[in-house]
Design a protein around this motif. Structure first.
Motif, mmCIF file in Angstrom:
data_model
loop_
_atom_site.group_PDB
_atom_site.id
_atom_site.type_symbol
_atom_site.label_atom_id
_atom_site.label_comp_id
_atom_site.label_asym_id
_atom_site.label_seq_id
_atom_site.Cartn_x
_atom_site.Cartn_y
_atom_site.Cartn_z
ATOM 1 N N ALA A 174 3.011 5.155 -6.734
ATOM 2 C CA ALA A 174 2.908 4.529 -8.051
ATOM 3 C C ALA A 174 1.776 5.138 -8.848
ATOM 4 C CB ALA A 174 2.698 3.023 -7.904
ATOM 5 N N ASN A 175 0.719 5.581 -8.168
ATOM 6 C CA ASN A 175 -0.406 6.161 -8.883
ATOM 7 C C ASN A 175 -0.357 7.672 -8.979
ATOM 8 O OD1 ASN A 175 -2.703 4.221 -9.763
ATOM 9 N ND2 ASN A 175 -1.861 3.375 -7.871
ATOM 10 N N LEU A 176 0.375 8.302 -8.076
ATOM 11 C CA LEU A 176 0.400 9.765 -8.089
ATOM 12 C C LEU A 176 1.549 10.315 -8.921
ATOM 13 C CD1 LEU A 176 -0.566 10.660 -4.416
ATOM 14 C CD2 LEU A 176 -1.994 10.657 -6.460
ATOM 15 N N LEU A 177 2.679 9.638 -8.901
ATOM 16 C CA LEU A 177 3.845 10.146 -9.629
ATOM 17 C C LEU A 177 3.722 9.796 -11.110
ATOM 18 C CD1 LEU A 177 6.712 9.207 -7.166
ATOM 19 C CD2 LEU A 177 5.703 11.441 -7.549
ATOM 20 N N PRO A 178 4.458 10.524 -11.952
ATOM 21 C CA PRO A 178 4.393 10.217 -13.384
ATOM 22 C C PRO A 178 5.058 8.875 -13.716
ATOM 23 C CG PRO A 178 5.974 11.965 -12.980
ATOM 24 C CD PRO A 178 5.269 11.729 -11.698
ATOM 25 N N PHE A 208 0.827 -1.201 0.000
ATOM 26 C CA PHE A 208 0.000 0.000 0.000
ATOM 27 C C PHE A 208 0.867 1.260 0.000
ATOM 28 C CE2 PHE A 208 -3.854 -2.386 1.368
ATOM 29 C CZ PHE A 208 -4.706 -1.851 0.427
ATOM 30 N N VAL A 209 1.957 1.196 0.752
ATOM 31 C CA VAL A 209 2.861 2.357 0.803
ATOM 32 C C VAL A 209 3.386 2.670 -0.597
ATOM 33 C CG1 VAL A 209 5.091 3.160 1.651
ATOM 34 C CG2 VAL A 209 3.495 2.019 3.200
ATOM 35 N N PHE A 210 3.777 1.640 -1.340
ATOM 36 C CA PHE A 210 4.304 1.878 -2.689
ATOM 37 C C PHE A 210 3.200 2.211 -3.690
ATOM 38 C CE2 PHE A 210 8.052 -0.494 -1.155
ATOM 39 C CZ PHE A 210 9.019 0.395 -1.563
ATOM 40 N N TYR A 211 1.983 1.733 -3.376
ATOM 41 C CA TYR A 211 0.882 1.916 -4.312
ATOM 42 C C TYR A 211 0.541 3.393 -4.499
ATOM 43 C CZ TYR A 211 -3.671 1.219 -6.510
ATOM 44 O OH TYR A 211 -4.717 1.243 -7.377
ATOM 45 N N ILE A 212 0.683 4.181 -3.418
ATOM 46 C CA ILE A 212 0.304 5.597 -3.500
ATOM 47 C C ILE A 212 1.214 6.373 -4.474
ATOM 48 C CG2 ILE A 212 0.039 7.725 -2.153
ATOM 49 C CD1 ILE A 212 -0.732 5.717 0.202
ATOM 50 N N ALA A 231 11.933 13.510 -30.018
ATOM 51 C CA ALA A 231 11.044 12.929 -29.024
ATOM 52 C C ALA A 231 11.795 11.845 -28.274
ATOM 53 C CB ALA A 231 9.810 12.336 -29.700
ATOM 54 N N ASP A 232 11.534 11.791 -27.000
ATOM 55 C CA ASP A 232 12.217 10.804 -26.186
ATOM 56 C C ASP A 232 11.292 10.447 -25.025
ATOM 57 O OD1 ASP A 232 14.220 9.118 -25.641
ATOM 58 O OD2 ASP A 232 15.777 10.649 -25.511
ATOM 59 N N ILE A 233 11.342 9.200 -24.624
ATOM 60 C CA ILE A 233 10.504 8.787 -23.499
ATOM 61 C C ILE A 233 11.397 8.253 -22.389
ATOM 62 C CG2 ILE A 233 8.693 7.221 -22.738
ATOM 63 C CD1 ILE A 233 7.448 7.339 -25.398
ATOM 64 N N ASP A 234 11.183 8.765 -21.214
ATOM 65 C CA ASP A 234 11.898 8.268 -20.044
ATOM 66 C C ASP A 234 10.889 7.616 -19.106
ATOM 67 O OD1 ASP A 234 14.106 9.399 -21.052
ATOM 68 O OD2 ASP A 234 14.262 11.026 -19.602
ATOM 69 N N ALA A 235 11.356 6.600 -18.372
ATOM 70 C CA ALA A 235 10.500 6.015 -17.351
ATOM 71 C C ALA A 235 10.478 6.966 -16.163
ATOM 72 C CB ALA A 235 11.033 4.659 -16.944
ATOM 73 N N GLY A 236 9.293 7.202 -15.635
ATOM 74 C CA GLY A 236 9.163 8.123 -14.508
ATOM 75 C C GLY A 236 9.379 7.402 -13.186
ATOM 76 N N PRO A 237 9.366 8.144 -12.077
ATOM 77 C CA PRO A 237 9.595 7.523 -10.759
ATOM 78 C C PRO A 237 8.505 6.529 -10.379
ATOM 79 C CG PRO A 237 8.973 9.834 -10.551
ATOM 80 C CD PRO A 237 9.220 9.595 -11.997
ATOM 81 N N ALA A 238 7.296 6.671 -10.971
ATOM 82 C CA ALA A 238 6.214 5.751 -10.617
ATOM 83 C C ALA A 238 6.521 4.339 -11.079
ATOM 84 C CB ALA A 238 4.905 6.225 -11.238
ATOM 85 N N ALA A 239 7.294 4.222 -12.146
ATOM 86 C CA ALA A 239 7.548 2.894 -12.709
ATOM 87 C C ALA A 239 8.199 1.980 -11.678
ATOM 88 C CB ALA A 239 8.417 3.015 -13.949
ATOM 89 N N VAL A 240 9.201 2.520 -10.975
ATOM 90 C CA VAL A 240 9.897 1.702 -9.985
ATOM 91 C C VAL A 240 8.957 1.347 -8.837
ATOM 92 C CG1 VAL A 240 11.840 1.613 -8.406
ATOM 93 C CG2 VAL A 240 12.103 2.735 -10.590
ATOM 94 N N ASN A 241 8.171 2.338 -8.387
ATOM 95 C CA ASN A 241 7.209 2.091 -7.320
ATOM 96 C C ASN A 241 6.196 1.031 -7.724
ATOM 97 O OD1 ASN A 241 7.711 4.001 -5.051
ATOM 98 N ND2 ASN A 241 7.718 5.438 -6.744
ATOM 99 N N PHE A 242 5.774 1.155 -8.977
ATOM 100 C CA PHE A 242 4.765 0.237 -9.461
ATOM 101 C C PHE A 242 5.314 -1.186 -9.523
ATOM 102 C CE2 PHE A 242 1.721 -1.622 -12.326
ATOM 103 C CZ PHE A 242 0.550 -1.128 -11.808
ATOM 104 N N ALA A 243 6.530 -1.302 -10.024
ATOM 105 C CA ALA A 243 7.161 -2.621 -10.076
ATOM 106 C C ALA A 243 7.278 -3.194 -8.666
ATOM 107 C CB ALA A 243 8.531 -2.521 -10.732
#
Lengths: 524, 215, 197
Positions: free
Chosen positions: B66-70, B60-64, B171-183
């Motif tokens: 993961a959904n709020l950050l990009p 749950f701590v990581f879930y927040i 154009a370039d795409i970077d993984a945002g901080p949420a990706a790590v949280n989500f994983a």
């Protein structure tokens, strides 16, 4: 009864399951893919370059006529670390075209050897250009050229050679213009053995080669020729294109006679169009000498000789002499009078012979020193018929024919001064001041607005990148001489750039409006 | 009645080779190995409930964030666009690709929450020694085990986008901080599901149900 | 006798000879599967899987064309890009779940069942089997496939996307690997272990 029934034979042979078909199919597909890959895999070539600047393994493409024909696989060093070996795999269709005549070069954004080229590669990255050859001996390793070779068009045309003392503002590949139209190009140039003259080879495409006669003049049409002379401020260029690219031009300044020149005919390359014209007139020029009393300041070799304001010749020499006979300074001004500049009408009707200089002088023809330009102070020698002038006659000093002169009128100078004063008075200085204030106010509003601040932040970012690019460009440009023609390839580059822009524009425009579309797809 | 748990008969089964192993009655049931295949034996998973609770709350701590950050940063022509999971879902709904929106919503938002809530429900029911429908609760547990992996979809989408869209300045795409949280959410919930021992459901349920069946 | 993993019920072990699976009497959990010719099937399918895995990893997965620019991706490119962006944990997770786990599974299945099929003794079969079962849930190639489809829908309007041969192999690999895993009949391995004692 039961003993008679034979027992079935049991074999312990391993039963092969149908599942073995699956790896078999997988193997067949894998094998076929590998075969197809190896079959489709074109030749692998090695190219030796001085530097791998802008090249990246797996990314840099190889192109012929802007079509991708291969990709760089690997970049490694040559045996003695002095060169870079680029290994690239090409499309298999290129296999028959790799031979001794094949040429390879790198197209990258650079300013080198007087050219700006490949600006399009700033966006797409550098690529390797390739020109398939038609040689006999097959080759798989090539030495990369320093710059793109001039692609000889297979079009019809004729080759000529030109000679010039200096090489200015053009290069192999520079265009040759005929009356502002591109008619051909410079294919090659070299310094002769004595180091005194350049031999320039040019190719003129059909049908323009029909206009090249033995009397045709060639001149350097490079850039913008700006002349500040007695004729005032004169700007001349063959075309905007030649301003950017440099180049040569030719035209028939005197009416051509006979057949077009044969292949390989030699011509002299003149420094600019004026000189070319003058040289043509010189052939029929008549030389005279005039003496002016007083100062000859502003008169120099090249100053025009006019007749009622129309240039009919030029001053070839101005010298100061001291005459021991009457103890006075004299300034003999040598002029050339070009009779071809004006035509004589009427003498065929009357049957009289054309009038001689003596006749004209008898009718009052006099030379007069006039101010050509109030700004530059340049003087010119003007001829006119002054019927009231004191009688004078032509006399001869050795080989020179001396024409009579009349004194410079002081009124001319006065008028000039008045004209200057008038112009200064008319300048709307107050109005300019008010306008300027308004403009400054607007600029200050713009600069201080929040939009501008945000935009500037973006611009700063972009500028930082640009600076890096420019710094690179500068480091390359540092090696250039003063006579370098940095405009050389700008047009080609512009074409490339606009091509690149075209292909990216659609995407770029869309992205600018919807950057998120990259992630989320375009809405239907 | 034969429908008793193996533990009650001092037996346990090996999860790897299905061997039935006799347990020493006085033993603490720790550090046991299967005599046939050598796998560790867990008559009951050790500290199952505590460990699962810890992992669930960590998820749950990581879930927040993961959904709020990009989740992704798209840099195109100098502009930066950051997208969270929900903004992506909303975009897909708006652009009409509702089925993709549904896939992403279910996989990324709904499934992790569902899984954590189910685990919490199971934990509470076990702690309250509930004997309510043990068979259905076991099914719920199997669902939590099965469904967790599908939350990885968004991580993979980001990976593929990063690999494909790499156009340099354009154009370039970077993984945002949420990706790590989500994983982290996905991995932690998977571990939580593994640490939960479904046999605990039956420990309380078995006897009353048996007696009910007898009568 | 057999004990259910999920509800710890002690029950008699049915002697399955034909294709089928034994379910727990009480909670319905799958106790074991009976697969005729299990060893052959597993070996055949994992061999096919290994070939497909090689194809899926060597050849380009997707080609992405925008104007004159083209990017080709292999399965590994995404992992490398994540690593290059400094997200090594994420890169490791993707690498493990989509490349390492399926490969190890295929290799382990070959390692365990090829000797069984040929009637030979295999080395370290016990830890291998345990690892094989544990890897089952960490192999997420089918989830990755859904990820690819979502990414394709996202990008398809932006650029021309050409699925490569690797993608088709990868799709086939999902089915082959699932087939191989469900063809495992653990009894033949453990019977052999028992008989070797």
């Amino acid at each position: 009864m039961q003993d008679n029934i034979p027992e079935a034979i049991v074999t312990k042979k391993r039963r092969f399951s149908i599942v073995w078909l699956i790896p078999l199919i997988a193997l067949l597909i894998g094998g076929w893919l590998t075969f197809k890959y190896l079959y489709d895999k074109g030749p692998v070539i090695e190219i030796e370059f001085g530097s791998a600047e802008g090249l990246a393994a797996g990314k840099t493409k190889i192109k012929y006529k802007e079509v991708e024909i291969g990709v760089v696989d690997e970049i490694s060093f040559g045996p003695d670390l002095s060169s870079v070996i680029v290994t690239a795999s090409l499309d298999k269709s290129m296999r028959p075209h790799l031979n001794e005549g094949t040429r390879v070069w790198v197209v990258r954004a650079r300013v080198a050897a007087g050219e700006v080229q490949g600006l399009g590669t700033l966006l797409s990255g550098a690529y390797i250009g390739m020109q398939p050859g038609d040689g006999k001996i097959r080759k798989r390793s090539f030495t990369g050229l320093d710059k793109p070779p001039v692609v000889y068009s297979e079009n019809e045309g004729t080759r000529y050679t030109l000679s010039s003392k200096v090489l200015k503002s053009f290069d192999a590949g520079s265009p040759v213009y005929y009356r502002g139209m591109k008619a051909g190009e410079v294919t090659e140039y070299k310094l002769n053995d004595t180091g005194t003259e350049f031999t320039i080879k040019i190719f003129i495409r059909a049908p323009f080669d029909r206009f090249v006669h033995d009397t045709t003049s060639f001149w350097n049409a490079s850039g913008l020729s700006v002349k500040l002379g007695a004729d005032g401020f004169e700007m001349h260029s063959e075309s905007m294109i030649s301003v950017l690219l440099g180049g040569l031009a030719f035209d028939n300044l005197i009416k051509p006679r006979g057949e077009p020149s044969a292949d390989g005919t030699h011509f002299v390359l003149h420094k600019d169009k004026n000189i070319a014209e003058n040289v043509e007139y010189e052939q029929g020029a008549k030389k005279y000498r005039v003496y002016f009393d007083g100062s000859a300041r502003g008169l120099s070799a090249g100053s025009p000789v006019t007749l009622r304001g129309i240039t009919v010749g030029m001053v070839t020499d101005v010298r100061l002499t001291y005459d021991l006979r009457d103890m006075s300074f004299k300034i003999p001004v040598e002029i050339e009078f070009e009779p071809e500049r004006f035509s004589i009408i009427g003498h065929n009707d009357t049957g009289d012979s054309p009038p001689t200089a003596e006749d004209l002088v008898a009718h009052g023809l006099r030379a007069q020193l006039k101010s050509g330009s109030i700004i530059t102070g340049q003087m010119l020698v003007d001829f006119d018929v002054h019927p009231d002038a004191a009688p004078a006659e032509i006399y001869y000093e050795g080989d020179h024919t001396v024409l009579p002169t009349i004194p410079t009128t002081i009124e001319a100078l006065k008028n000039n001064l008045l004209a200057i004063m008038d112009k200064i008075n008319k300048l709307p200085l107050d109005e300019i001041g008010v306008n300027l204030n308004g403009v400054l106010g607007g600029v200050s509003n713009l600069v201080n607005s929040s939009d501008a601040t945000a935009t500037l932040a973006n611009i700063n970012k972009a500028t930082a990148q640009l600076n890096a690019t420019l710094a690179q460009a500068e480091s390359v440009a540092a090696g250039l001489g003063e006579d370098s023609d940095a405009y050389q390839d700008l047009l080609r580059t512009m074409h490339e750039l606009s091509g690149a822009a075209r292909s990216l524009r659609q995407m770029a425009e869309y992205l600018e409006r919807h950057p998120e579309a990259l992630l989320k797809g375009k809405p239907r | 009645m034969s429908e008793a748990t193996a533990l009650a008969s001092s037996l346990t089964g090996c999860h790897t080779c299905n061997q039935v192993v006799r347990l020493d009655k006085d033993h603490h049931h720790q550090g046991l190995l299967c005599p046939r295949c050598g796998s560790p034996l867990h008559p009951r998973k050790h500290h199952s409930i505590l460990l699962t609770w810890i992992l669930v709350s960590l998820a749950f701590v990581f879930y927040i964030p993961a959904n709020l950050l990009p989740m992704t940063r798209v840099v195109s022509l100098g502009q930066v666009q950051e997208d969270t999971i929900m903004s992506g879902v909303i975009y897909f709904i708006q652009s009409g690709s509702w089925y993709i929106a549904l896939v992403i919503f279910i996989a990324s938002v709904f499934v992790p929450v569902l899984k954590l809530l189910l685990l919490m429900f199971l934990l509470i029911s076990v702690q309250r020694k509930s004997c309510w429908r043990p068979r259905d609760r076991t099914r719920l547990y199997r669902i939590t085990e099965l469904v967790g992996r599908w939350s990885m979809v968004d991580i993979y989408v980001v990976t593929i986008l990063i690999a494909l869209v790499n156009l340099g300045a354009l154009a370039d795409i970077d993984a945002g901080p949420a990706a790590v949280n989500f994983a982290a959410v996905v991995v932690i919930t998977m571990l939580a599901a593994k640490s939960f021992d479904p046999r605990l459901i039956w420990d309380n349920a078995a006897l009353p149900e048996d007696s009910a069946m007898k009568t | 006798m057999i004990i259910c993993h999920d509800c710890d019920l002690l029950q008699t072990k049915p002697d399955l000879q034909h294709q089928g699976k034994a379910l727990c009497h009480r909670c319905g959990a799958v106790l074991f599967r009976s697969v005729p010719d299990s060893a052959q099937r597993v070996v055949a399918l994992s061999l096919a899987g290994l070939i497909l895995f090689a194809v899926a990893n060597i050849y380009p997965f997707l080609a992405f064309d925008v104007g004159s620019q083209s990017t080709q991706t292999t399965l590994f490119t995404g992992v490398r890009e994540l690593y290059a962006q400094g997200l090594w944990a994420l890169a490791g997770l993707v690498f493990f779940t989509c490349i390492a786990a399926p490969l190890i599974q295929l290799v382990l299945m070959m390692h365990i069942f090829l000797p069984v099929m040929l009637g030979r003794t295999s080395y370290a079969v016990k830890p291998a089997f345990r690892l094989l079962l544990q890897l089952r849930e960490w192999n997420m190639i089918e989830v990755f496939m859904i990820g690819i489809l979502v990414a394709l829908v996202k990008l398809t309007k932006m650029a021309i996307i050409i699925p490569g041969v690797a993608m088709w192999s990868f799709m086939a690999l999902i089915f082959i690997l699932t087939g191989a895993m469900t063809s495992i009949d653990g009894r033949i391995v453990w019977d052999r272990v028992d008989s070797e004692k």
